[in-house]
Design a protein around this motif. Sequence first.
Motif, PDB file in Angstrom:
ATOM      1  N   GLY A  18      13.440  -1.094  -8.490  1.00  0.00           N
ATOM      2  CA  GLY A  18      12.803  -0.290  -9.369  1.00  0.00           C
ATOM      3  C   GLY A  18      11.028  -0.275  -8.973  1.00  0.00           C
ATOM      4  O   GLY A  18      10.406   0.507  -9.258  1.00  0.00           O
ATOM      5  N   ILE A  19      10.725  -1.669  -9.224  1.00  0.00           N
ATOM      6  CA  ILE A  19       9.228  -1.857  -9.035  1.00  0.00           C
ATOM      7  C   ILE A  19       8.821  -1.511  -7.679  1.00  0.00           C
ATOM      8  O   ILE A  19       7.589  -0.990  -7.568  1.00  0.00           O
ATOM      9  CB  ILE A  19       9.024  -3.317  -9.330  1.00  0.00           C
ATOM     10  CG1 ILE A  19       9.287  -3.636 -10.779  1.00  0.00           C
ATOM     11  CG2 ILE A  19       7.568  -3.744  -9.121  1.00  0.00           C
ATOM     12  CD1 ILE A  19       9.268  -5.192 -11.166  1.00  0.00           C
ATOM     13  N   ALA A  20       9.560  -1.666  -6.706  1.00  0.00           N
ATOM     14  CA  ALA A  20       9.232  -1.482  -5.314  1.00  0.00           C
ATOM     15  C   ALA A  20       9.051  -0.092  -5.195  1.00  0.00           C
ATOM     16  O   ALA A  20       8.091   0.554  -4.379  1.00  0.00           O
ATOM     17  CB  ALA A  20      10.046  -2.036  -4.263  1.00  0.00           C
ATOM     18  N   LEU A  21       9.657   0.846  -5.956  1.00  0.00           N
ATOM     19  CA  LEU A  21       9.742   2.250  -5.745  1.00  0.00           C
ATOM     20  C   LEU A  21       8.531   2.818  -6.417  1.00  0.00           C
ATOM     21  O   LEU A  21       7.920   3.718  -6.170  1.00  0.00           O
ATOM     22  CB  LEU A  21      11.056   2.973  -6.327  1.00  0.00           C
ATOM     23  CG  LEU A  21      12.445   2.745  -5.479  1.00  0.00           C
ATOM     24  CD1 LEU A  21      13.426   3.635  -6.356  1.00  0.00           C
ATOM     25  CD2 LEU A  21      12.022   3.319  -4.151  1.00  0.00           C
ATOM     26  N   LEU A  22       8.164   2.147  -7.493  1.00  0.00           N
ATOM     27  CA  LEU A  22       6.984   2.820  -8.234  1.00  0.00           C
ATOM     28  C   LEU A  22       5.793   2.251  -7.280  1.00  0.00           C
ATOM     29  O   LEU A  22       4.835   3.240  -7.340  1.00  0.00           O
ATOM     30  CB  LEU A  22       6.898   1.750  -9.496  1.00  0.00           C
ATOM     31  CG  LEU A  22       7.863   2.170 -10.838  1.00  0.00           C
ATOM     32  CD1 LEU A  22       7.789   1.375 -12.012  1.00  0.00           C
ATOM     33  CD2 LEU A  22       7.768   3.594 -11.100  1.00  0.00           C
ATOM     34  N   LEU A  23       5.675   1.148  -6.763  1.00  0.00           N
ATOM     35  CA  LEU A  23       4.633   0.731  -5.727  1.00  0.00           C
ATOM     36  C   LEU A  23       4.734   1.962  -4.651  1.00  0.00           C
ATOM     37  O   LEU A  23       3.496   2.322  -4.139  1.00  0.00           O
ATOM     38  CB  LEU A  23       4.817  -0.488  -5.209  1.00  0.00           C
ATOM     39  CG  LEU A  23       4.612  -1.739  -6.098  1.00  0.00           C
ATOM     40  CD1 LEU A  23       5.066  -2.991  -5.627  1.00  0.00           C
ATOM     41  CD2 LEU A  23       3.287  -1.576  -6.830  1.00  0.00           C
ATOM     42  N   ALA A  24       5.853   2.509  -4.105  1.00  0.00           N
ATOM     43  CA  ALA A  24       5.869   3.440  -3.154  1.00  0.00           C
ATOM     44  C   ALA A  24       5.218   4.641  -3.556  1.00  0.00           C
ATOM     45  O   ALA A  24       4.566   5.467  -2.932  1.00  0.00           O
ATOM     46  CB  ALA A  24       7.130   3.548  -2.497  1.00  0.00           C
ATOM     47  N   VAL A  25       5.690   5.117  -4.697  1.00  0.00           N
ATOM     48  CA  VAL A  25       5.106   6.157  -5.457  1.00  0.00           C
ATOM     49  C   VAL A  25       3.485   6.151  -5.679  1.00  0.00           C
ATOM     50  O   VAL A  25       2.717   7.115  -5.034  1.00  0.00           O
ATOM     51  CB  VAL A  25       5.479   6.529  -6.890  1.00  0.00           C
ATOM     52  CG1 VAL A  25       4.837   7.769  -7.571  1.00  0.00           C
ATOM     53  CG2 VAL A  25       7.114   6.794  -6.841  1.00  0.00           C
ATOM     54  N   ALA A  26       2.831   4.867  -5.854  1.00  0.00           N
ATOM     55  CA  ALA A  26       1.411   4.905  -6.018  1.00  0.00           C
ATOM     56  C   ALA A  26       0.948   4.901  -4.539  1.00  0.00           C
ATOM     57  O   ALA A  26      -0.080   5.536  -4.344  1.00  0.00           O
ATOM     58  CB  ALA A  26       1.170   3.399  -6.685  1.00  0.00           C
ATOM     59  N   GLY A  27       1.739   4.313  -3.599  1.00  0.00           N
ATOM     60  CA  GLY A  27       1.335   4.419  -2.054  1.00  0.00           C
ATOM     61  C   GLY A  27       1.030   5.747  -1.753  1.00  0.00           C
ATOM     62  O   GLY A  27       0.350   6.092  -0.996  1.00  0.00           O
ATOM     63  N   LEU A  28       2.224   6.577  -2.045  1.00  0.00           N
ATOM     64  CA  LEU A  28       2.189   8.170  -1.614  1.00  0.00           C
ATOM     65  C   LEU A  28       0.932   8.735  -2.179  1.00  0.00           C
ATOM     66  O   LEU A  28       0.316   9.790  -1.796  1.00  0.00           O
ATOM     67  CB  LEU A  28       3.591   8.668  -1.905  1.00  0.00           C
ATOM     68  CG  LEU A  28       4.818   8.534  -0.951  1.00  0.00           C
ATOM     69  CD1 LEU A  28       6.127   9.092  -1.724  1.00  0.00           C
ATOM     70  CD2 LEU A  28       4.427   9.066   0.339  1.00  0.00           C
ATOM     71  N   ALA A  29       0.821   8.686  -3.545  1.00  0.00           N
ATOM     72  CA  ALA A  29      -0.323   9.190  -4.225  1.00  0.00           C
ATOM     73  C   ALA A  29      -1.606   8.818  -3.665  1.00  0.00           C
ATOM     74  O   ALA A  29      -2.595   9.618  -3.320  1.00  0.00           O
ATOM     75  CB  ALA A  29      -0.446   8.958  -5.569  1.00  0.00           C
ATOM     76  N   LEU A  30      -1.947   7.607  -3.359  1.00  0.00           N
ATOM     77  CA  LEU A  30      -3.122   6.869  -2.646  1.00  0.00           C
ATOM     78  C   LEU A  30      -3.394   7.588  -1.280  1.00  0.00           C
ATOM     79  O   LEU A  30      -4.361   8.107  -0.976  1.00  0.00           O
ATOM     80  CB  LEU A  30      -3.045   5.545  -2.429  1.00  0.00           C
ATOM     81  CG  LEU A  30      -4.296   4.783  -1.884  1.00  0.00           C
ATOM     82  CD1 LEU A  30      -5.513   5.072  -2.731  1.00  0.00           C
ATOM     83  CD2 LEU A  30      -4.244   3.567  -1.671  1.00  0.00           C
ATOM     84  N   LYS A  31      -2.033   7.979  -0.505  1.00  0.00           N
ATOM     85  CA  LYS A  31      -2.212   8.558   0.952  1.00  0.00           C
ATOM     86  C   LYS A  31      -2.662   9.963   0.946  1.00  0.00           C
ATOM     87  O   LYS A  31      -3.180  10.250   1.475  1.00  0.00           O
ATOM     88  CB  LYS A  31      -0.875   8.274   1.760  1.00  0.00           C
ATOM     89  CG  LYS A  31      -0.999   8.424   3.057  1.00  0.00           C
ATOM     90  CD  LYS A  31       0.369   7.941   3.532  1.00  0.00           C
ATOM     91  CE  LYS A  31       0.374   8.442   5.137  1.00  0.00           C
ATOM     92  NZ  LYS A  31       1.730   8.338   5.820  1.00  0.00           N
TER      93      LYS A  31
END
Length: 296
Positions: free
Chosen positions: A112-125
């Motif tokens: 769950g935490i890794a997915l939240l980081l992935a969402v943040a990564g997509l937003a940053l990208k």
Amino acid sequence: MGTLIDFPLVVGSFLVAIIVGLTGMGGGALMTPMMMLFFNVPPLAAVSSDLVASAIMKPVGGVVHLRRGTVNMRLVGWLCLGSVPAAFSGVFLVRAFGEGAAVQQAVKTALGIALLLAVAGLALKAWLGDKGGSSSARDIVVRPIPTVLVGTVGGLVVGVSSVGSGSLIIVALLALYPALKANQLVGTDLVQAVPLVSAAALGHLFFGDFQLDLTVSLLLGSIPGVYLGARVSAWAPNGPIRALLAVVLLASALKLLGVGNTATLWIVGGAVLLGGAGLMVAARSSRRSEDRLRVP
């Protein structure tokens, strides 16, 4: 599962793999939550089986990028110096939480935490843009210490949750090496992911809960799905697809972390509104910059 092939899982992995092929998003961010949320696969078995399937699939894409010359092998080497031992060690970290329900809950929370980081990564990208720089992959000056640290953190996340090789690390590379072209970012990330995912898969084969029937079903669905998605990606609009993907990942992360349905709807709705407002502001800023450049 009673038989070697789970046909509903084959169909599910086929549909998810199409999205992976369309967006370039790492399969673990979608495939593992799908197995847990829709097929009731235990967290550790989902992570283990997805990693083994990825270890079989990723070399195919890596060879394509090596032939095209879109890989910086120095970057790959420094990333792997951190990621390979960290990915293997991630399995031991999971086991440190104990056995049975305790370790399954630990994996679920980590995912769950890794997915939240992935969402943040997509937003940053999305905020930084996907164009990348204009330098050749061979001309980039490698920064060893930050690169090894990125590999270490990314490898640890992959070893624990199977998420990170195609979502978190590529965003970190984008921030560290903005001069790299988009296809060089993808190629370098994909090639370094081969030993990374293999190390994590090896650790889970030894100490995890690998299930052959899950892996076979994943491969049967995901191989044609990724191929189809990659072919369609040439003309499909990437922006809207990635926006929808971010919403799905956010909702999945909240459910894995035990957030209730009503709270999940409110959080996802708020994130969509904030994301839309942010994109509008970025678009206006970009248009103003272009207008200033046109003024003689």
